[in-house]
Design an enzyme around this catalytic site. Structure first.
Site, PDB file in Angstrom:
ATOM      1  N   GLY A  43      57.827  55.735 -40.383  1.00  0.00           N
ATOM      2  CA  GLY A  43      57.896  57.193 -40.450  1.00  0.00           C
ATOM      3  C   GLY A  43      59.001  57.700 -39.571  1.00  0.00           C
ATOM      4  O   GLY A  43      59.723  56.908 -38.952  1.00  0.00           O
ATOM      5  N   GLU A  59      62.611  58.202 -45.599  1.00  0.00           N
ATOM      6  CA  GLU A  59      62.079  57.135 -44.755  1.00  0.00           C
ATOM      7  C   GLU A  59      61.740  55.904 -45.586  1.00  0.00           C
ATOM      8  O   GLU A  59      61.968  54.768 -45.164  1.00  0.00           O
ATOM      9  CB  GLU A  59      60.806  57.604 -44.024  1.00  0.00           C
ATOM     10  N   GLU A  63      63.220  52.204 -44.981  1.00  0.00           N
ATOM     11  CA  GLU A  63      62.373  51.074 -44.608  1.00  0.00           C
ATOM     12  C   GLU A  63      62.302  49.992 -45.673  1.00  0.00           C
ATOM     13  O   GLU A  63      62.138  48.820 -45.362  1.00  0.00           O
ATOM     14  CB  GLU A  63      60.935  51.528 -44.312  1.00  0.00           C
ATOM     15  N   PRO A  80      46.405  67.906 -30.598  1.00  0.00           N
ATOM     16  CA  PRO A  80      47.299  67.930 -29.438  1.00  0.00           C
ATOM     17  C   PRO A  80      47.042  66.619 -28.692  1.00  0.00           C
ATOM     18  O   PRO A  80      45.917  66.154 -28.635  1.00  0.00           O
ATOM     19  CB  PRO A  80      46.794  69.102 -28.603  1.00  0.00           C
ATOM     20  N   GLU A 112      61.310  45.087 -36.339  1.00  0.00           N
ATOM     21  CA  GLU A 112      60.743  44.166 -37.308  1.00  0.00           C
ATOM     22  C   GLU A 112      59.901  44.958 -38.315  1.00  0.00           C
ATOM     23  O   GLU A 112      59.328  45.988 -37.969  1.00  0.00           O
ATOM     24  CB  GLU A 112      59.824  43.200 -36.561  1.00  0.00           C
TER      25      GLU A 112
END
Lengths: 220, 220
Positions: A43, A59, A63, A80, A112
């Site tokens: 992400g 993303e 990836e 939070p 990795e």
DNA sequence: GCATCTTTGTGTATAAAGAACAATAAATAT
DNA sequence: ATATTTATTGTTCTTTATACACAAAGATGC
């Protein structure tokens, strides 16, 4: 108007695939703090002029190198304190990629990347375990009530391969005749005319999904 | 580490109720720019140390004065440009409140609040029409496959009232005998022992939901 | 080339669930 | 008492789900 608090917004991806008769999820080993060297969902931050879905797609390409695959928004996590760097809200997406395209390339900030079987998940950074569990639940649910399952298969497939996917994800055995009867009654697959080759037993008919890629419909 | 862009995060609420045999949604008339004097979904900014759900609950209390009602996260909308003030990401929640508690109080930044029938919705600010449509879709869906419907009723209710809710939301007629048979077979309601009073016809048995408030289960 | 192995492909009988359908019961109003 | 309104209850038929077993097609080994 007062100044309202601002947050960072990230997207996290739960990328599923099936290999070796097992449901796998893509994890990356974090190359930077916080949680450096710990496994996490892939992400990253949402950029200035980018929609949430575009960020997720970006993303995903970074990836895995794949695009045009099934992607759906899952849930938004914003407790939070879920990120030690400050207030970070993450929009989780889940993606399904078929068992043929699985080249992984480690990108910046990632030392990795690896496919992990969902029942052998290491300790994860942030609240990613919770996010993953939520994604798994959604996957099982959608598999039963929609045609997402096809997204895990290549363009043509045998009915046994499809049944296998159901059995792996739902981890229960299904009756072959009933499975086929139900599937064919839905009129969403058609024979491709081709057969499997190079197998040391009776070859199977290869079918194809009648809908277009990425399209899923309800009820199965 | 570079500075990542920050966004404002808001929650928006789709509050449904049923009155006068019609499905209503709560809208507020905006008292400030942007879209001043236009109707919109109630909502507001998420504060510094507040979870998304807490923010939604807080807004709900501010707008309606009610708490402890059914609330679920719906979807997150984050297109750049959806808010003229800059990048604002909104997490939409949907809430169901029963037909007894419906006092509305206009709060700060709100000049008026009103229940609108879902088939008479005025032009809405931002992308709130899209959000509302999404919420409606989810409501219809959940009504059919879960027990959310009970959240729209007071503690005790008649089976006819329950059926009525289904008919209004799904806008189709249901068979009374089949509806009751199915419902009772699920073993999720029980007789309260009381009957409706003051009606000029046969009184009806009042039932109650066996589960606790806020709890919903699958399949109906 | 024949037996063996492995996976594919198919049908029927039974049970459960869903859909269609109407008459009597309990209260109030006139 | 009669009319009006809503509540309550069962049966038949159709559709869907479940349980279950054997022959066909190709590859392999002898």
């Amino acid at each position: 108007m007062h100044a309202f608090p601002k947050s960072s917004v990230t997207v996290d991806l739960i990328v599923f695939t099936i290999t070796d008769n097992s449901l796998k999820v893509l994890l990356i080993k974090r190359g930077i703090e916080p949680f450096k060297n710990m496994w996490a969902l892939p992400g990253g931050f949402v950029l200035e002029d980018e929609s949430l879905e575009d960020a997720a797609k970006r993303e995903l390409v970074e990836e895995t190198g794949v695009k045009d695959i099934y992607l759906e928004q899952l849930y938004t996590f914003g407790e939070p304190g879920r990120d030690p760097r400050g207030r970070v809200i993450t929009v989780a997406y889940f993606a399904l990629i078929n068992s043929q395209i699985q080249k992984i390339r480690a990108s910046t900030d990632v030392s990795e990347a690896q496919w992990y079987s969902v029942n052998k998940i290491p300790k994860l950074a942030f609240d990613h375990k919770k996010i993953l569990d939520y994604g798994l639940q959604r996957l099982r649910w959608k598999l039963e009530y929609t045609t997402v399952g096809f997204q895990l298969l290549p363009k043509t497939f045998t009915l046994s391969q499809l049944q296998n996917i159901y059995e792996i994800i739902l981890h229960k055995q299904l009756d072959k005749r009933n499975f086929r009867k139900k599937l064919l009654s839905l009129d969403i697959v058609e024979e491709s005319g081709e057969f499997t080759e190079g197998v040391s037993h009776r070859p199977a008919m290869l079918y194809k999904f009648k809908k277009r890629i990425g399209e899923i419909i309800e009820i199965l």
